[in-house]
Design a protein around this motif. Structure first.
Motif, PDB file in Angstrom:
ATOM      1  N   PHE A  89       0.831  -1.203   0.000  1.00 48.79           N
ATOM      2  CA  PHE A  89       0.000   0.000   0.000  1.00 48.79           C
ATOM      3  C   PHE A  89       0.869   1.259   0.000  1.00 48.79           C
ATOM      4  O   PHE A  89       0.607   2.210  -0.744  1.00 48.79           O
ATOM      5  CB  PHE A  89      -0.917  -0.006   1.220  1.00 48.79           C
ATOM      6  N   CYS A  90       1.902   1.250   0.839  1.00 48.37           N
ATOM      7  CA  CYS A  90       2.803   2.409   0.903  1.00 48.37           C
ATOM      8  C   CYS A  90       3.501   2.665  -0.436  1.00 48.37           C
ATOM      9  O   CYS A  90       3.642   3.814  -0.862  1.00 48.37           O
ATOM     10  CB  CYS A  90       3.850   2.200   1.993  1.00 48.37           C
ATOM     11  N   LEU A  91       3.923   1.602  -1.090  1.00 47.45           N
ATOM     12  CA  LEU A  91       4.668   1.745  -2.338  1.00 47.45           C
ATOM     13  C   LEU A  91       3.781   2.131  -3.519  1.00 47.45           C
ATOM     14  O   LEU A  91       4.181   2.910  -4.384  1.00 47.45           O
ATOM     15  CB  LEU A  91       5.401   0.438  -2.662  1.00 47.45           C
ATOM     16  N   SER A  92       2.559   1.592  -3.561  1.00 49.58           N
ATOM     17  CA  SER A  92       1.715   1.778  -4.734  1.00 49.58           C
ATOM     18  C   SER A  92       0.688   2.895  -4.612  1.00 49.58           C
ATOM     19  O   SER A  92       0.306   3.508  -5.621  1.00 49.58           O
ATOM     20  CB  SER A  92       0.992   0.463  -5.068  1.00 49.58           C
ATOM     21  N   ARG A  93       0.228   3.180  -3.398  1.00 52.32           N
ATOM     22  CA  ARG A  93      -0.873   4.137  -3.233  1.00 52.32           C
ATOM     23  C   ARG A  93      -0.472   5.477  -2.620  1.00 52.32           C
ATOM     24  O   ARG A  93      -1.068   6.505  -2.927  1.00 52.32           O
ATOM     25  CB  ARG A  93      -1.981   3.508  -2.375  1.00 52.32           C
ATOM     26  N   LEU A  94       0.520   5.474  -1.748  1.00 52.32           N
ATOM     27  CA  LEU A  94       0.880   6.715  -1.051  1.00 52.32           C
ATOM     28  C   LEU A  94       1.607   7.752  -1.906  1.00 52.32           C
ATOM     29  O   LEU A  94       1.564   8.935  -1.575  1.00 52.32           O
ATOM     30  CB  LEU A  94       1.721   6.388   0.184  1.00 52.32           C
ATOM     31  N   PRO A  95       2.312   7.368  -2.999  1.00 45.76           N
ATOM     32  CA  PRO A  95       2.982   8.402  -3.793  1.00 45.76           C
ATOM     33  C   PRO A  95       2.066   9.528  -4.263  1.00 45.76           C
ATOM     34  O   PRO A  95       2.466  10.695  -4.257  1.00 45.76           O
ATOM     35  CB  PRO A  95       3.540   7.605  -4.984  1.00 45.76           C
ATOM     36  N   ALA A  96       0.847   9.196  -4.657  1.00 47.75           N
ATOM     37  CA  ALA A  96      -0.084  10.231  -5.118  1.00 47.75           C
ATOM     38  C   ALA A  96      -0.458  11.173  -3.976  1.00 47.75           C
ATOM     39  O   ALA A  96      -0.524  12.398  -4.157  1.00 47.75           O
ATOM     40  CB  ALA A  96      -1.344   9.580  -5.698  1.00 47.75           C
ATOM     41  N   PHE A  97      -0.691  10.610  -2.798  1.00 50.25           N
ATOM     42  CA  PHE A  97      -1.022  11.440  -1.636  1.00 50.25           C
ATOM     43  C   PHE A  97       0.189  12.278  -1.215  1.00 50.25           C
ATOM     44  O   PHE A  97       0.046  13.448  -0.844  1.00 50.25           O
ATOM     45  CB  PHE A  97      -1.470  10.552  -0.481  1.00 50.25           C
ATOM     46  N   GLU A  98       1.369  11.679  -1.296  1.00 50.24           N
ATOM     47  CA  GLU A  98       2.595  12.400  -0.964  1.00 50.24           C
ATOM     48  C   GLU A  98       2.803  13.575  -1.916  1.00 50.24           C
ATOM     49  O   GLU A  98       3.199  14.674  -1.503  1.00 50.24           O
ATOM     50  CB  GLU A  98       3.790  11.454  -1.038  1.00 50.24           C
ATOM     51  N   PHE A  99       2.519  13.366  -3.201  1.00 51.17           N
ATOM     52  CA  PHE A  99       2.646  14.433  -4.191  1.00 51.17           C
ATOM     53  C   PHE A  99       1.662  15.562  -3.889  1.00 51.17           C
ATOM     54  O   PHE A  99       1.992  16.749  -4.016  1.00 51.17           O
ATOM     55  CB  PHE A  99       2.386  13.887  -5.599  1.00 51.17           C
ATOM     56  N   TYR A 100       0.444  15.199  -3.484  1.00 49.13           N
ATOM     57  CA  TYR A 100      -0.563  16.211  -3.145  1.00 49.13           C
ATOM     58  C   TYR A 100      -0.091  17.077  -1.977  1.00 49.13           C
ATOM     59  O   TYR A 100      -0.187  18.313  -2.026  1.00 49.13           O
ATOM     60  CB  TYR A 100      -1.887  15.532  -2.796  1.00 49.13           C
ATOM     61  N   LEU A 101       0.423  16.451  -0.927  1.00 45.95           N
ATOM     62  CA  LEU A 101       0.904  17.203   0.226  1.00 45.95           C
ATOM     63  C   LEU A 101       2.115  18.059  -0.132  1.00 45.95           C
ATOM     64  O   LEU A 101       2.226  19.217   0.290  1.00 45.95           O
ATOM     65  CB  LEU A 101       1.271  16.238   1.360  1.00 45.95           C
ATOM     66  N   LYS A 102       3.014  17.478  -0.917  1.00 43.23           N
ATOM     67  CA  LYS A 102       4.222  18.196  -1.320  1.00 43.23           C
ATOM     68  C   LYS A 102       3.880  19.398  -2.190  1.00 43.23           C
ATOM     69  O   LYS A 102       4.486  20.473  -2.054  1.00 43.23           O
ATOM     70  CB  LYS A 102       5.145  17.241  -2.083  1.00 43.23           C
ATOM     71  N   ASN A 103       2.892  19.242  -3.061  1.00 40.56           N
ATOM     72  CA  ASN A 103       2.517  20.303  -3.991  1.00 40.56           C
ATOM     73  C   ASN A 103       1.869  21.492  -3.286  1.00 40.56           C
ATOM     74  O   ASN A 103       1.748  22.570  -3.858  1.00 40.56           O
ATOM     75  CB  ASN A 103       1.558  19.747  -5.049  1.00 40.56           C
ATOM     76  N   ARG A 104       1.424  21.291  -2.049  1.00 40.98           N
ATOM     77  CA  ARG A 104       0.739  22.361  -1.313  1.00 40.98           C
ATOM     78  C   ARG A 104       1.503  22.810  -0.067  1.00 40.98           C
ATOM     79  O   ARG A 104       0.970  23.586   0.730  1.00 40.98           O
ATOM     80  CB  ARG A 104      -0.674  21.904  -0.925  1.00 40.98           C
ATOM     81  N   SER A 105       2.725  22.346   0.095  1.00 37.58           N
ATOM     82  CA  SER A 105       3.520  22.789   1.235  1.00 37.58           C
ATOM     83  C   SER A 105       4.071  24.191   0.967  1.00 37.58           C
ATOM     84  O   SER A 105       4.079  24.667  -0.165  1.00 37.58           O
ATOM     85  CB  SER A 105       4.674  21.814   1.492  1.00 37.58           C
ATOM     86  N   ASN A 106       4.542  24.834   2.012  1.00 37.71           N
ATOM     87  CA  ASN A 106       5.060  26.202   1.883  1.00 37.71           C
ATOM     88  C   ASN A 106       6.530  26.248   1.502  1.00 37.71           C
ATOM     89  O   ASN A 106       7.097  27.336   1.364  1.00 37.71           O
ATOM     90  CB  ASN A 106       4.857  26.960   3.204  1.00 37.71           C
ATOM     91  N   HIS A 107       7.131  25.086   1.338  1.00 36.41           N
ATOM     92  CA  HIS A 107       8.556  25.024   0.992  1.00 36.41           C
ATOM     93  C   HIS A 107       8.746  24.027  -0.153  1.00 36.41           C
ATOM     94  O   HIS A 107       8.163  22.952  -0.142  1.00 36.41           O
ATOM     95  CB  HIS A 107       9.395  24.595   2.196  1.00 36.41           C
ATOM     96  N   PHE A 108       9.557  24.401  -1.126  1.00 37.82           N
ATOM     97  CA  PHE A 108       9.873  23.475  -2.205  1.00 37.82           C
ATOM     98  C   PHE A 108      11.216  23.867  -2.823  1.00 37.82           C
ATOM     99  O   PHE A 108      11.750  24.950  -2.563  1.00 37.82           O
ATOM    100  CB  PHE A 108       8.767  23.437  -3.263  1.00 37.82           C
ATOM    101  N   GLU A 109      11.756  22.970  -3.618  1.00 36.73           N
ATOM    102  CA  GLU A 109      13.059  23.186  -4.249  1.00 36.73           C
ATOM    103  C   GLU A 109      12.931  23.001  -5.751  1.00 36.73           C
ATOM    104  O   GLU A 109      12.213  22.103  -6.214  1.00 36.73           O
ATOM    105  CB  GLU A 109      14.092  22.210  -3.670  1.00 36.73           C
ATOM    106  N   ILE A 110      13.611  23.838  -6.494  1.00 36.46           N
ATOM    107  CA  ILE A 110      13.522  23.765  -7.953  1.00 36.46           C
ATOM    108  C   ILE A 110      14.892  23.548  -8.581  1.00 36.46           C
ATOM    109  O   ILE A 110      15.924  23.923  -8.011  1.00 36.46           O
ATOM    110  CB  ILE A 110      12.891  25.047  -8.552  1.00 36.46           C
ATOM    111  N   HIS A 111      14.870  22.928  -9.735  1.00 41.10           N
ATOM    112  CA  HIS A 111      16.041  22.817 -10.604  1.00 41.10           C
ATOM    113  C   HIS A 111      15.851  23.874 -11.681  1.00 41.10           C
ATOM    114  O   HIS A 111      14.884  23.831 -12.444  1.00 41.10           O
ATOM    115  CB  HIS A 111      16.111  21.416 -11.215  1.00 41.10           C
ATOM    116  N   LEU A 112      16.767  24.832 -11.759  1.00 40.42           N
ATOM    117  CA  LEU A 112      16.618  25.972 -12.662  1.00 40.42           C
ATOM    118  C   LEU A 112      17.775  26.044 -13.643  1.00 40.42           C
ATOM    119  O   LEU A 112      18.942  26.010 -13.242  1.00 40.42           O
ATOM    120  CB  LEU A 112      16.554  27.281 -11.847  1.00 40.42           C
ATOM    121  N   GLU A 113      17.458  26.141 -14.913  1.00 37.75           N
ATOM    122  CA  GLU A 113      18.461  26.321 -15.965  1.00 37.75           C
ATOM    123  C   GLU A 113      18.208  27.662 -16.644  1.00 37.75           C
ATOM    124  O   GLU A 113      17.156  27.878 -17.257  1.00 37.75           O
ATOM    125  CB  GLU A 113      18.380  25.188 -16.982  1.00 37.75           C
ATOM    126  N   LEU A 114      19.178  28.582 -16.509  1.00 38.52           N
ATOM    127  CA  LEU A 114      19.077  29.907 -17.113  1.00 38.52           C
ATOM    128  C   LEU A 114      19.956  29.977 -18.359  1.00 38.52           C
ATOM    129  O   LEU A 114      21.003  29.320 -18.435  1.00 38.52           O
ATOM    130  CB  LEU A 114      19.516  30.983 -16.113  1.00 38.52           C
TER     131      LEU A 114
END
Length: 239
Positions: free
Chosen positions: A141-166
């Motif tokens: 369950f953790c391997l197959s179902r939680l990634p989507a929920f983890e992505f949802y929480l991560k997408n709405r957190s106040n902190h994130f990191e980006i890879h930027l190419e200028l």
């Protein structure tokens, strides 16, 4: 040796003791459940897949059976083979970790899952069928179902990191100014040396959302999509 395991009780007394039939059953079930977990990892193109999970889990089952047999034969209760197997799998799993060009640690979940599968194999070798089934279901369950929920929480957190190419290093100041105007705060900027000779200026940037409006209405995906529209940005993605 007997246990009060519910599934073993349903199967009969033979399933709780160490005999040819119980050994065959435990090894067979170990191979089946590890094949399911291995298939899940392989379907997502992870390095440790189908065969690796089967070998590790079945090995865990076998060493536990050997430890139990040695314990019954000589009266020792050290379970040295099982301990050695756990340490060995942990070392193998650790060596499978690597950093990609974006300075991300890759393979961590699969490495931990491999180690967990070894322990699940040991619970089966010990005759704890119910614990094995519940642990297997929880891991899958953790391997197959939680990634989507983890992505949802991560997408709405106040902190994130980006890879930027200028396109040019001179554009970094413009990017920082734009970030601040949007109500974002830069926690850290690190130049990525993997792209030193690519002609691009590549950075890993940690960002915090300081604007109350952005916190309420915008996801990371929407913020990154807006930054992607800047003419001097060659590529940008969340990491």
């Amino acid at each position: 040796m007997t246990t009060t395991d519910p599934i073993a009780s349903l199967l009969g007394s033979w399933a709780s003791s160490i005999n040819v039939y119980s050994i065959i059953l435990r090894i067979f079930v170990s191979a089946v459940i590890s094949a399911v977990i291995g298939w899940e990892r392989s379907s997502k193109r992870h390095s440790a897949g189908f065969r690796t999970f089967i070998v590790v889990t079945v090995t865990g089952t076998i060493v536990m059976l050997l430890d139990i047999y040695i314990s019954m034969l000589f009266g020792a209760h050290l379970f040295l083979l099982s301990a050695a197997a756990i340490v060995s799998v942990a070392r193998i799993a650790t060596r499978s970790l690597f950093f990609n060009s974006r300075n991300q640690i890759m393979g961590l979940t699969t490495s931990v899952a491999l180690w967990s599968s070894c322990i699940i194999g040991m619970t089966l070798g010990a005759g704890f069928y119910t614990v094995t089934v519940v642990s297997f279901a929880a891991l899958l369950f953790c391997l197959s179902r939680l990634p989507a929920f983890e992505f949802y929480l991560k997408n709405r957190s106040n902190h994130f990191e980006i890879h930027l190419e200028l396109k040019n290093s001179m554009n970094l100041q413009n990017f920082v100014t734009t970030i601040r105007r949007l109500g974002l705060f830069i926690d850290a900027i690190e130049m990525n040396p993997a792209y030193a000779n690519s002609g691009l200026s590549v950075y890993s940037i940690a960002i915090s959302i300081s604007s109350a409006e952005l916190k309420k209405y915008k996801t990371h995906s929407e913020i990154i999509e807006a930054l992607r529209a800047l003419e001097y940005v060659y590529h940008i993605e969340e990491i």
